[in-house]
Design a protein around this motif. Structure first.
Motif, short mmCIF file in Angstrom:
data_model
loop_
_atom_site.label_atom_id
_atom_site.label_comp_id
_atom_site.label_asym_id
_atom_site.label_seq_id
_atom_site.Cartn_x
_atom_site.Cartn_y
_atom_site.Cartn_z
N PRO A 135 0.83 -1.21 0.00
CA PRO A 135 0.00 0.00 0.00
C PRO A 135 0.86 1.25 0.00
N TYR A 405 -4.95 3.16 -3.14
CA TYR A 405 -4.76 1.73 -2.89
C TYR A 405 -6.12 1.04 -2.92
N ASN A 412 -1.94 -0.63 -6.05
CA ASN A 412 -1.99 0.82 -6.15
C ASN A 412 -2.30 1.20 -7.59
#
Length: 676
Positions: A135, A405, A412
């Motif tokens: 993330p 994200y 992403n």
């Protein structure tokens, strides 16, 4: 996590509810066997019920829990049975060691959901298998803060510090409690807190904790007359550029904080769009419009319409990423105070994502309040001044996008968004679009090619006998000289509809209210055009390519139409449209001899029309409505709207007007005697 292994939990019945599936019955039996080895059952003989209704909040007898699961099924996304002893980190192939530690997880035993924030916590942590990509920093920071704030207050607690703070803010809002009152309540809670549980110390601390979610608001100073905002480069000005009014109020004590004359609240849109992909309750649904495309001719969702399809053809790079968000905007004025108070009108502006399925698209969690245009006066065309922060965000979302994200794909990506259209009633349509909906040129489609005229006696603009030219050339109504405008036929062609590019060529030279004050009307207004400004939406680079830029709210239109129609049929005093001036205009333009006014002893007599009812007949209709019983959730309590003495309906809500027009009107009127 092997979701196929848990599929039985949400595959309860055969098609058409023809019975429970065998795999579901076996799965429930296995679940009950595991639940009976828990401490709660061994000590009290009870099991926490995880059905849709109870959601783990109730301890019930095992047989009752089994019946609940058979009838209602498991609560949403309960793949990891945390309130029944399962450990988050040990289920399937979940690995939280690199990102989340299972120790102190917010999904500890008995920490079941009690608010939407807890649902997001559960989704964020439970549905996070080995990520395909790490993330981004913003998402990681959000999850870490969420995890920290969502730890149980003590072992076995159903509340976290975050859930307590959210509940306190909700109580303050719902009960209109002052900040001092909340500080007193929170202070009492801490005085009674003998175990020194980590509770918020005051209202400020609670609000600061909730702000960690990143959904903050901005306060922007603005002109009292609505001519500009103290925004970006203008934030440091001491006087307004256009009206030269002071930025701050005059105060006696110069050491105190400066108080602006007027301010607006703006809630940034981008953080909330990113949050849609931070939770499993919404992230998988954001691609629904792409995965559920229907064949031509079927319209069940905005994505099925030609406007969306045309947009995808013009901007294929935007359409190729199904996670890009299509937005709709709605704004309307309302009076927040009672009728007896001083007049005050403010305008909330809502934005909603159109990627979602129809059952979610217009629900309250996905109606994002972006700004509140303050009153007390209706600002009309100056509303563009207050939309500047939103337009700036929309331009950023189109040109650059924001890194986001997606927890459902563990990736992403660059999130982009486009505003497809606005949805308003007709008056707000004119305020946002820049084409005034008043006067003879009110129609934004026909524009100057209109046949509207002013009634001789009523004095109002009318479009009577305006729509025959939209009929086929050989339609019998075109040559009818008695049912429409008397002694007139109509073989004209319908007006041509301008393309988006043609409209842009007309408005590109019109000034903007954000750049200069609009003190005078634009030359030709009301004669050759009805433009009042160049709308701020034209700043969006894709706006001139949108086929459908502004939509009309059907519920508003149905409300006005129903009130006028029903009050006329029921012959309600002071509300019927069948008045003396209408009868005089009827003689002027129509062949309706039975409706012409007569004179008796120098007094005007209005003949009873065949489409209105007597008082007894009106009371029969009202009695039928009063005793009408509708299915739960189909309509409100319509019987409260009945006035039996006057034989009329009062204060009918918009949705009820829709129900009347679609289902009840023809039934109510058909039961009455036929007219001769």
């Amino acid at each position: 996590m092997d979701f196929a292994y848990h599929r039985w939990m949400y595959n309860r019945t055969y098609p058409n509810r023809s019975g429970l599936r065998e795999e579901f019955i076996e799965g429930v039996a296995e679940f009950m066997a595991k639940a009976k080895i828990l401490h709660e059952f061994l000590s009290e003989g009870m099991i926490r019920c995880p059905c849709v209704k109870c959601k783990g909040a109730k301890l019930l007898q095992p047989d009752v829990v089994k019946i609940h699961l058979y009838k209602k099924g498991f609560m949403k996304n309960y793949y990891v049975k945390t309130i029944h002893g399962e450990d988050v980190a040990s289920v399937g192939d979940l690995d939280f060691q690199n990102f989340f530690s299972s120790e102190g997880s917010p999904l500890a035993e008995n920490n079941f959901e009690n608010s939407r924030s807890n649902e997001m916590v559960r989704d964020a942590f439970v549905m996070h298998p080995r990520a395909q990509s790490e993330p981004n920093d913003d998402a990681k920071r959000f999850y870490e803060q969420l995890k920290e704030a969502s730890r149980p207050l003590y072992e076995g607690s159903m509340h976290s510090k975050l859930s307590v703070a959210v509940r306190l803010l909700s109580i303050k809002s719902d009960s209109s409690i002052s900040q001092a009152g909340m500080d007193s309540i929170i202070g009492l809670m801490n005085e009674l807190n003998m175990n020194k549980i980590d509770l918020p110390k005051d209202f400020y601390t609670a609000k600061k904790l909730v702000s960690k979610l990143g959904l903050s608001s901005e306060r922007i100073d603005c002109c009292e007359k609505g001519c500009m905002l103290f925004y970006k480069d203008d934030a440091s000005l001491k006087n307004y550029k256009f009206c030269n009014q002071p930025h701050y109020k005059e105060v006696i004590n110069s050491k105190k904080k400066k108080v602006p004359v007027k301010a607006m609240h703006y809630l940034p849109l981008i953080p909330r769009l990113k949050r849609l992909y931070a939770s499993m309750s919404s992230a998988p649904h954001m691609r629904w419009h792409y995965k559920n495309r229907r064949p031509p001719g079927i319209l069940c969702h905005p994505s099925d319409g030609e406007a969306c399809k045309y947009f995808d053809r013009v901007f294929p790079d935007f359409a190729n990423e199904p996670r890009n968000i299509r937005l709709g905007l709605c704004a309307d004025g309302f009076t927040p105070f009672s009728v007896s108070a001083a007049p005050y009108s403010c305008w909330p502006v809502f934005v909603t994502p159109l990627n979602l399925p129809p059952e979610l698209c217009m629900t309250s969690p996905y109606l994002f309040l972006t700004c509140i245009v303050p009153g007390p006066r209706n600002l009309k065309i100056l509303i563009d001044v207050y939309l500047q922060p939103l337009i700036d965000e929309l331009k950023l979302l189109w040109h650059e996008g924001v890194e986001t994200y997606d927890i459902s794909t563990k990736q992403n990506f660059r999130l982009r968004a486009a505003l497809m259209w606005t949805i308003n009633n007709f008056s707000a349509y004119g305020i946002l679009s820049g084409w005034s909906t008043a006067g003879k040129l009110a129609c934004p489609t026909c524009m100057k090619d209109t046949k509207a005229f002013t009634l001789k006696h009523g004095g109002k603009n009318t479009w009577f006998d305006y729509h025959r030219r939209f009929l086929p050339r050989d339609h019998e109504f075109r040559r009818n000289t008695s049912a429409f405008m008397k002694n007139q036929t109509d073989y004209e062609e319908p007006p041509s509809v301008l393309s988006p590019e043609e409209i842009w060529n007309r408005v590109r030279s019109i000034p903007k209210v954000t750049e200069s004050p609009m003190s005078n009307k634009i030359p030709g207004y009301g004669v050759t055009h009805n433009w009042t400004k160049q709308s701020i939406f034209w700043e969006l680079p894709y706006w001139k390519y949108n086929l459908l830029r502004h939509n009309l709210d059907v519920m508003h239109i149905e409300k006005f139409f129903f009130d006028n129609l029903f009050n006329t049929v029921m012959d309600v005093n002071n509300k019927t449209k069948d008045n003396l001036k209408a009868r005089m205009d009827s003689k002027e333009y129509c062949r309706r001899s039975e409706l012409y006014l007569t004179y008796l002893n120098n007094k005007i007599q209005k003949p009873k029309s065949s489409y209105t009812f007597t008082l007894d007949e009106r009371r029969d209709i009202c009695d039928w409505v009063k005793n009408l019983r509708m299915p739960d959730g189909y309509a409100s309590n319509i019987s409260r709207c009945v006035d039996m003495k006057e034989g009329k309906l009062i204060s009918v809500k918009s949705h009820d007007c829709h129900i009347f027009l679609e289902s009840l009107m023809h039934v109510a009127l058909k039961a009455l005697p036929d007219r001769i």
